[in-house]
Design an enzyme around this catalytic site. Structure first.
Site, short mmCIF file in Angstrom:
data_model
loop_
_atom_site.label_atom_id
_atom_site.label_comp_id
_atom_site.label_asym_id
_atom_site.label_seq_id
_atom_site.Cartn_x
_atom_site.Cartn_y
_atom_site.Cartn_z
N ARG A 10 96.42 71.11 22.98
CA ARG A 10 96.26 71.78 24.27
C ARG A 10 97.65 71.87 24.91
O ARG A 10 98.37 70.87 25.00
CB ARG A 10 95.35 70.97 25.17
CG ARG A 10 95.25 71.61 26.53
CD ARG A 10 94.75 70.66 27.57
NE ARG A 10 94.71 71.34 28.84
CZ ARG A 10 94.84 70.71 30.00
NH1 ARG A 10 94.98 69.41 30.05
NH2 ARG A 10 94.81 71.39 31.12
N HIS A 58 92.86 76.64 33.31
CA HIS A 58 91.47 76.40 32.83
C HIS A 58 90.99 77.55 31.94
O HIS A 58 89.79 77.76 31.80
CB HIS A 58 90.46 76.28 33.99
CG HIS A 58 90.63 75.09 34.87
ND1 HIS A 58 90.47 75.17 36.25
CD2 HIS A 58 90.93 73.79 34.59
CE1 HIS A 58 90.67 73.96 36.77
NE2 HIS A 58 90.95 73.11 35.79
N GLU A 66 86.15 72.37 26.11
CA GLU A 66 87.48 72.88 25.79
C GLU A 66 87.94 72.39 24.41
O GLU A 66 88.60 73.12 23.67
CB GLU A 66 88.47 72.45 26.88
CG GLU A 66 88.24 73.22 28.17
CD GLU A 66 88.74 72.51 29.41
OE1 GLU A 66 88.09 71.53 29.84
OE2 GLU A 66 89.77 72.92 29.96
N ARG A 119 93.84 68.61 45.97
CA ARG A 119 94.78 69.73 46.18
C ARG A 119 94.27 70.66 47.27
O ARG A 119 93.06 70.92 47.35
CB ARG A 119 94.96 70.53 44.89
CG ARG A 119 95.84 69.84 43.87
CD ARG A 119 95.93 70.63 42.57
NE ARG A 119 95.48 69.82 41.47
CZ ARG A 119 95.09 70.31 40.29
NH1 ARG A 119 95.10 71.61 40.06
NH2 ARG A 119 94.70 69.50 39.34
#
Ligand code: ADP
Length: 400
Positions: A91, A180, A384, A241
């Site tokens: 990744r 993402h 993922e 965030r």
């Protein structure tokens, strides 16, 4: 094919060994405290086995070696030799404009990855370190890079350009990239499969709502807009965030509290989001508990989050000229029925009708809209690692 999926961070490394023919996870685990001391957690799902060990990991190379040792161990191993690993899939967070898809990693790709470091100075160096460590420990195993940004490279200019002087884009690559991407690609593909329709015909809004959150508009299988931007700080309010904000706030607060840009960004990345509003936690489970006990700011934080998700769903439906399906995924999207309900209710005007009983579910592929709902609402657990493994197997087998 047996593919080892690696997700390397600065002091940690997640791994998963997957059989891409059966889609079984043979083993998975985590190395932590790399460069400090070193701790390995290794699991073999088929045997319900968990092994933990303190192993010195001065660098990522020792961490990868400890992963291989665990995978081949007598007691909790799943393979006999490294030669059983057909390929490694890595990744990688930022592929800039260089990578619009997954790639076989060769010297030229390593150089291009180095070029992307300024775009993701926190994440890409760790990903590159993970790749180099695997190359050192497994020199003959082919490796593939899978990028968080790649799926969003199909966005049109009008969606990715910021209204800044154009030379900042041309000279400095300042634009919306989005993240993402592997998750948005996976769940949009699964949505088409669940609906039994070709993805080319569908307009899908995918909501990846976790600790980090982003939404994507997927038209005909291609990302046409997404909420994260040049960095993953943009878009929705998240666990810690801020998401989007008026850039003028930064000057105001920096002057008032004598903060430098590093301190300001630390506030925006680590102390904002639902944690900042609630003062309680970044975890939605804690917020729900606190709200149930009467904590108004915890309830407000959840309300601000849900409102922003709902607003973007409307925006992306407008951008695509309609929507056939809305998908919820990741920690909050997969588990929090109350968030899904609050987000989707009030969207009846655009053809969304929820099924309250069906929505009362966690972590499994489910249609959660009512039978007659014009827009289908789906819960789809993201995967993922599976996407990375499948991309890796496809690229490597295409080379044989
Ligand atoms: P990351 O972005 O770190 O990959 P995840 O997708 O794993 O995050 O999501 C983690 C978040 O999911 C947690 O911080 C928590 O807020 C949320 N979450 C997990 N389980 C539940 C639950 N049962 N109810 C509400 N929120 C949950």
């Amino acid at each position: 094919m047996k593919v080892l999926v690696i997700n390397a961070g600065s002091s940690s490394l997640k791994y998963q060994l997957m059989d891409t023919d059966t889609r079984d996870v043979l083993a998975k685990g985590l190395c932590e405290r790399i460069g400090i001391d070193g701790r390995l957690t290794h699991k073999v799902p088929a045997k319900d086995l968990k092994h933990e060990a303190e192993i010195p990991m001065p660098t990522h190379a020792e961490a990868i070696q400890s992963v291989l040792d665990a995978l081949m161990s007598e007691a909790h191993g799943v393979i006999r030799s490294v030669s059983e690993i057909d390929a490694v899939g890595h990744r990688v967070v930022h592929g800039g404009e260089e990578f619009a898809g997954s790639v076989f990693i060769d010297g030229a790709v390593m150089n291009a990855l180095e070029k992307c470091i300024p775009l993701a100075p926190l994440h890409n160096p760790a990903n590159i370190t993970g790749i180099r460590a695997c190359q050192k420990v497994m020199p003959s195993v082919p490796m593939v890079g899978v990028f968080d940004t790649a799926f969003h490279q199909t966005m049109p200019e009008r969606a990715y350009l910021y209204a800044l002087p154009y030379e900042y884009y041309e000279k400095d690559q300042v634009r919306r990239y989005g993240f993402h991407g592997t998750s948005h690609r996976y769940v949009s593909g699964r949505a088409a499969a669940m609906l039994g329709r070709p993805i080319e015909e569908l307009k899908i809004i995918t909501c990846h709502l976790g600790n980090g959150s982003s939404i994507a508009a997927v038209d005909g299988g291609k990302s046409v807009d997404t909420s994260m931007g040049f960095t993953p700080l943009a878009g929705l309010p998240m666990g810690t965030r801020s998401g989007d904000l008026d850039a003028g706030i930064m000057e105001y607060l920096m002057n008032k509290y004598h903060m430098d840009i590093k301190e300001m960004l630390n506030v925006l990345n680590k102390k904002s989001g639902v944690l900042g509003i609630s003062g309680v936690s970044s975890d939605f489970r804690d917020l729900d508990d606190a709200a149930a006990k009467g904590n108004c700011r915890a309830a407000l934080a959840v309300d601000v989050f849900n409102y922003n998700v709902k607003k973007l769903i409307g925006a992306y439906a407008a951008a695509m000229g309609g929507v056939d399906a809305i998908v919820f995924t990741a920690g909050v999207g997969e588990n929090a029925a109350s968030n899904r309900m609050a987000i989707a209710s009030g969207l009846e005007f655009m053809g969304v009708e929820m099924d309250e009983a069906a929505n009362n579910v966690r972590g499994k592929e489910t249609v959660i809209s009512a039978a007659g709902s014009k827009v289908k609402v789906l819960l789809i657990p993201t995967d993922e690692e599976l996407m990375i493994a499948m991309d890796t197997a496809e690229i490597v087998s295409g080379m044989k």
